[in-house]
Scaffold this motif. Structure first.
Motif, PDB file in Angstrom:
ATOM      1  N   LEU A 115       1.051  -1.163   0.109  1.00 33.32           N
ATOM      2  CA  LEU A 115      -0.152  -0.014  -0.022  1.00 33.32           C
ATOM      3  C   LEU A 115       0.583   1.342  -0.313  1.00 33.32           C
ATOM      4  O   LEU A 115       0.715   1.834  -0.417  1.00 33.32           O
ATOM      5  CB  LEU A 115      -0.619   0.385   1.428  1.00 33.32           C
ATOM      6  CG  LEU A 115      -1.752  -1.134   1.053  1.00 33.32           C
ATOM      7  CD1 LEU A 115      -2.680  -0.849   2.616  1.00 33.32           C
ATOM      8  CD2 LEU A 115      -3.315  -0.909  -0.101  1.00 33.32           C
ATOM      9  N   GLU A 116       1.655   1.347   1.361  1.00 32.49           N
ATOM     10  CA  GLU A 116       2.860   2.595   0.692  1.00 32.49           C
ATOM     11  C   GLU A 116       3.055   2.861  -0.364  1.00 32.49           C
ATOM     12  O   GLU A 116       3.902   4.189  -0.415  1.00 32.49           O
ATOM     13  CB  GLU A 116       3.643   2.037   2.029  1.00 32.49           C
ATOM     14  CG  GLU A 116       2.745   2.463   2.913  1.00 32.49           C
ATOM     15  CD  GLU A 116       3.571   2.436   4.635  1.00 32.49           C
ATOM     16  OE1 GLU A 116       3.818   1.652   5.586  1.00 32.49           O
ATOM     17  OE2 GLU A 116       5.222   1.599   4.402  1.00 32.49           O
ATOM     18  N   MET A 117       4.036   1.943  -1.172  1.00 30.77           N
ATOM     19  CA  MET A 117       4.280   1.639  -2.403  1.00 30.77           C
ATOM     20  C   MET A 117       3.721   2.316  -3.460  1.00 30.77           C
ATOM     21  O   MET A 117       4.296   2.324  -4.375  1.00 30.77           O
ATOM     22  CB  MET A 117       5.632   0.548  -2.197  1.00 30.77           C
ATOM     23  CG  MET A 117       6.550   0.218  -1.470  1.00 30.77           C
ATOM     24  SD  MET A 117       7.604   1.671  -0.607  1.00 30.77           S
ATOM     25  CE  MET A 117       8.181   1.756  -2.261  1.00 30.77           C
ATOM     26  N   ARG A 118       2.230   2.823  -3.510  1.00 30.12           N
ATOM     27  CA  ARG A 118       1.744   2.445  -4.662  1.00 30.12           C
ATOM     28  C   ARG A 118       2.064   3.458  -5.148  1.00 30.12           C
ATOM     29  O   ARG A 118       1.935   3.572  -6.843  1.00 30.12           O
ATOM     30  CB  ARG A 118       0.177   2.435  -4.189  1.00 30.12           C
ATOM     31  CG  ARG A 118      -0.384   1.666  -3.419  1.00 30.12           C
ATOM     32  CD  ARG A 118      -1.525   1.191  -3.149  1.00 30.12           C
ATOM     33  NE  ARG A 118      -3.011   2.224  -4.512  1.00 30.12           N
ATOM     34  CZ  ARG A 118      -3.671   1.685  -5.164  1.00 30.12           C
ATOM     35  NH1 ARG A 118      -3.208   0.578  -5.183  1.00 30.12           N
ATOM     36  NH2 ARG A 118      -4.361   2.191  -5.421  1.00 30.12           N
ATOM     37  N   ASP A 119       2.952   4.692  -4.950  1.00 27.69           N
ATOM     38  CA  ASP A 119       3.175   5.823  -5.530  1.00 27.69           C
ATOM     39  C   ASP A 119       4.102   5.539  -5.936  1.00 27.69           C
ATOM     40  O   ASP A 119       4.974   6.885  -6.114  1.00 27.69           O
ATOM     41  CB  ASP A 119       2.591   7.529  -4.042  1.00 27.69           C
ATOM     42  CG  ASP A 119       3.639   7.264  -3.215  1.00 27.69           C
ATOM     43  OD1 ASP A 119       4.468   5.555  -3.192  1.00 27.69           O
ATOM     44  OD2 ASP A 119       3.998   8.088  -2.113  1.00 27.69           O
ATOM     45  N   THR A 120       4.341   4.398  -5.912  1.00 28.74           N
ATOM     46  CA  THR A 120       6.681   4.349  -6.600  1.00 28.74           C
ATOM     47  C   THR A 120       6.322   3.296  -7.522  1.00 28.74           C
ATOM     48  O   THR A 120       5.835   2.647  -7.788  1.00 28.74           O
ATOM     49  CB  THR A 120       7.148   4.224  -5.858  1.00 28.74           C
ATOM     50  OG1 THR A 120       6.632   2.615  -4.706  1.00 28.74           O
ATOM     51  CG2 THR A 120       7.580   4.775  -3.805  1.00 28.74           C
ATOM     52  N   PRO A 121       7.179   3.715  -8.103  1.00 31.31           N
ATOM     53  CA  PRO A 121       7.467   2.284  -9.584  1.00 31.31           C
ATOM     54  C   PRO A 121       7.956   1.163  -9.334  1.00 31.31           C
ATOM     55  O   PRO A 121       8.556   0.263  -9.667  1.00 31.31           O
ATOM     56  CB  PRO A 121       8.401   2.906 -10.422  1.00 31.31           C
ATOM     57  CG  PRO A 121       9.846   3.540  -9.403  1.00 31.31           C
ATOM     58  CD  PRO A 121       8.692   4.250  -8.492  1.00 31.31           C
ATOM     59  N   ILE A 122       7.422   0.221  -7.540  1.00 30.39           N
ATOM     60  CA  ILE A 122       8.551  -0.820  -7.059  1.00 30.39           C
ATOM     61  C   ILE A 122       7.054  -1.250  -6.798  1.00 30.39           C
ATOM     62  O   ILE A 122       5.861  -1.127  -5.773  1.00 30.39           O
ATOM     63  CB  ILE A 122       9.352  -0.218  -5.594  1.00 30.39           C
ATOM     64  CG1 ILE A 122      10.495   0.799  -6.181  1.00 30.39           C
ATOM     65  CG2 ILE A 122       9.217  -1.550  -5.435  1.00 30.39           C
ATOM     66  CD1 ILE A 122      11.274   0.834  -4.434  1.00 30.39           C
ATOM     67  N   HIS A 123       6.883  -2.396  -7.513  1.00 32.72           N
ATOM     68  CA  HIS A 123       5.867  -3.401  -6.831  1.00 32.72           C
ATOM     69  C   HIS A 123       6.090  -4.753  -6.109  1.00 32.72           C
ATOM     70  O   HIS A 123       7.851  -4.648  -5.950  1.00 32.72           O
ATOM     71  CB  HIS A 123       5.633  -4.978  -8.524  1.00 32.72           C
ATOM     72  CG  HIS A 123       4.887  -3.406  -9.865  1.00 32.72           C
ATOM     73  ND1 HIS A 123       4.002  -3.583 -10.029  1.00 32.72           N
ATOM     74  CD2 HIS A 123       6.150  -3.285 -10.718  1.00 32.72           C
ATOM     75  CE1 HIS A 123       3.638  -2.709 -11.380  1.00 32.72           C
ATOM     76  NE2 HIS A 123       4.759  -3.091 -11.247  1.00 32.72           N
ATOM     77  N   VAL A 124       5.080  -4.295  -4.718  1.00 27.12           N
ATOM     78  CA  VAL A 124       5.061  -5.713  -3.759  1.00 27.12           C
ATOM     79  C   VAL A 124       4.904  -6.811  -4.008  1.00 27.12           C
ATOM     80  O   VAL A 124       3.301  -6.579  -4.088  1.00 27.12           O
ATOM     81  CB  VAL A 124       5.321  -4.752  -2.805  1.00 27.12           C
ATOM     82  CG1 VAL A 124       5.677  -5.994  -1.047  1.00 27.12           C
ATOM     83  CG2 VAL A 124       5.842  -3.396  -2.604  1.00 27.12           C
ATOM     84  N   ILE A 125       5.486  -8.092  -3.887  1.00 28.33           N
ATOM     85  CA  ILE A 125       4.064  -9.403  -4.139  1.00 28.33           C
ATOM     86  C   ILE A 125       4.631 -10.331  -3.440  1.00 28.33           C
ATOM     87  O   ILE A 125       5.576 -10.462  -2.675  1.00 28.33           O
ATOM     88  CB  ILE A 125       4.918  -9.413  -5.892  1.00 28.33           C
ATOM     89  CG1 ILE A 125       4.433  -8.478  -6.864  1.00 28.33           C
ATOM     90  CG2 ILE A 125       3.926 -11.058  -6.389  1.00 28.33           C
ATOM     91  CD1 ILE A 125       5.459  -8.482  -7.793  1.00 28.33           C
ATOM     92  N   THR A 126       3.478 -10.793  -3.245  1.00 29.86           N
ATOM     93  CA  THR A 126       3.105 -12.178  -2.206  1.00 29.86           C
ATOM     94  C   THR A 126       3.075 -13.358  -2.977  1.00 29.86           C
ATOM     95  O   THR A 126       2.234 -13.187  -3.895  1.00 29.86           O
ATOM     96  CB  THR A 126       2.016 -11.351  -1.395  1.00 29.86           C
ATOM     97  OG1 THR A 126       2.120 -11.006  -0.402  1.00 29.86           O
ATOM     98  CG2 THR A 126       2.335 -12.501  -0.033  1.00 29.86           C
ATOM     99  N   LEU A 127       4.013 -14.937  -2.523  1.00 30.37           N
ATOM    100  CA  LEU A 127       3.832 -16.009  -3.004  1.00 30.37           C
ATOM    101  C   LEU A 127       3.064 -16.248  -1.325  1.00 30.37           C
ATOM    102  O   LEU A 127       3.621 -16.562  -0.650  1.00 30.37           O
ATOM    103  CB  LEU A 127       4.984 -16.280  -3.596  1.00 30.37           C
ATOM    104  CG  LEU A 127       5.558 -16.067  -5.015  1.00 30.37           C
ATOM    105  CD1 LEU A 127       6.536 -16.334  -5.348  1.00 30.37           C
ATOM    106  CD2 LEU A 127       4.559 -15.737  -5.608  1.00 30.37           C
ATOM    107  N   ASN A 128       2.298 -17.034  -1.668  1.00 28.16           N
ATOM    108  CA  ASN A 128       1.284 -18.148  -0.834  1.00 28.16           C
ATOM    109  C   ASN A 128       1.835 -19.234  -1.106  1.00 28.16           C
ATOM    110  O   ASN A 128       0.525 -19.989  -2.190  1.00 28.16           O
ATOM    111  CB  ASN A 128       0.164 -17.269  -0.661  1.00 28.16           C
ATOM    112  CG  ASN A 128      -0.027 -16.303   0.177  1.00 28.16           C
ATOM    113  OD1 ASN A 128      -0.591 -14.834  -0.731  1.00 28.16           O
ATOM    114  ND2 ASN A 128       0.228 -16.660   1.505  1.00 28.16           N
ATOM    115  N   THR A 129       2.220 -20.113  -0.619  1.00 30.72           N
ATOM    116  CA  THR A 129       3.133 -21.821  -1.456  1.00 30.72           C
ATOM    117  C   THR A 129       2.212 -22.480   0.019  1.00 30.72           C
ATOM    118  O   THR A 129       2.286 -22.193   1.089  1.00 30.72           O
ATOM    119  CB  THR A 129       4.061 -21.849  -0.934  1.00 30.72           C
ATOM    120  OG1 THR A 129       4.474 -20.628  -2.136  1.00 30.72           O
ATOM    121  CG2 THR A 129       4.584 -22.928  -1.627  1.00 30.72           C
TER     122      THR A 129
END
Length: 277
Positions: free
Chosen positions: A163-177
């Motif tokens: 949420l905090e990085m929505r205004d940046t070009p950095i994608h934050v991603i979760t893998l649920n294995t």
């Protein structure tokens, strides 16, 4: 074009090992980090760049990332936080020191490495941070309380960071294995033996009947178990898709439990998850 770079932690076996080889075969410049130097040496013999990163030792986090940035000229396209372990056992038998040690390895070290990588990604104008969570970040199961807790903490950190990085070009991603072939059971044995005094536990009969057999005896594949390549396939999409998803489920078990927690009551979820004990 400059070769894309990715730093992967926990590459000595299982998911990290497969991810390192899979991404290298796709043309990525892979920095396959391991906790033990002997495993790093093995990777270097295969032609990988392999900095040593032990999440419980901040000096290795700083030195490992510096090694990567020195090699790339100060850039890093992606970070895959993957290294983790478990301490099986009932929560009433887990001393606070054991829980603290697991949070150092599974949460605090990840946060440290991520924070160090983010300024690099901000400066270059792009980046992807993929955190490897679990089905146990969505639901809980008995005898896995410490691991459950670290993965739930990781979920909170990752969701907030996204949420905090929505205004940046950095994608934050979760893998649920869910269940994937790995050495996590075998690797958890030394931590169990170090921290859990099961013989003096009021649950000693349950340990003998259930946990010890599951921990020390190989029972073959679990239901819904997939090979590590299933995780690598989702990781590839997370890293290479123009618009990656914020979350990827891996294995049927994860899809089923993710759906169950949305529709079942707490009492019903408790009954379902208790069967995992």
């Amino acid at each position: 074009m400059q070769q894309r770079s990715v730093l992967i932690t926990g590459c000595s076996s299982g998911i990290g090992f497969d991810a390192a080889h899979g991404l290298k075969s796709r043309g990525w410049r892979v920095f396959a980090s391991c906790r033990q130097e002997t495993d790093c040496v093995r990777f270097r013999a295969e032609g990988f760049e392999s900095p040593r990163i032990d999440y419980t030792r901040p000096e290795t986090i700083a030195a490992g990332l510096s090694e990567v940035l020195d090699a790339t000229g100060g850039t890093l396209d992606a970070l895959f936080n993957n290294g983790a372990h478990a301490i099986p056992g009932a929560l009433e038998d887990l001393p606070i020191e054991g829980l603290r040690a697991l949070f150092e390895a599974n949460v605090f070290g990840w946060h440290d490495l991520t924070r160090r990588a983010m300024p690099v990604m901000r400066a270059q104008g792009h980046g992807r941070i993929v955190n490897h969570s679990s089905v146990l970040g969505l639901v809980v199961m008995p005898w896995r309380g410490a691991y459950n807790a670290t993965k739930h903490a990781l979920e909170g950190l990752t969701d907030t960071l996204r949420l905090e990085m929505r205004d940046t070009p950095i994608h934050v991603i979760t893998l649920n294995t869910g269940p994937v072939t790995s050495k996590i059971r075998v690797n958890s044995i030394p931590h169990f033996e170090k921290w859990v005094d099961w013989e003096n536990s009021p649950r000693a009969p349950q340990y003998r009947e259930k946990l010890l057999k599951r921990l020390y005896e190989s029972r073959g594949k679990d239901m819904f178990e997939l090979p590590p390549s299933a995780v690598t396939a989702k990781l590839v999409h997370a890293l290479e898709s123009r618009r990656p998803r914020p979350r990827y489920y891996v294995t049927t078990a994860t899809h089923l439990m993710g759906a169950a927690r949305r529709v079942l009551t707490t009492r019903a979820m408790d009954a379902l998850c208790a069967k995992g004990g």
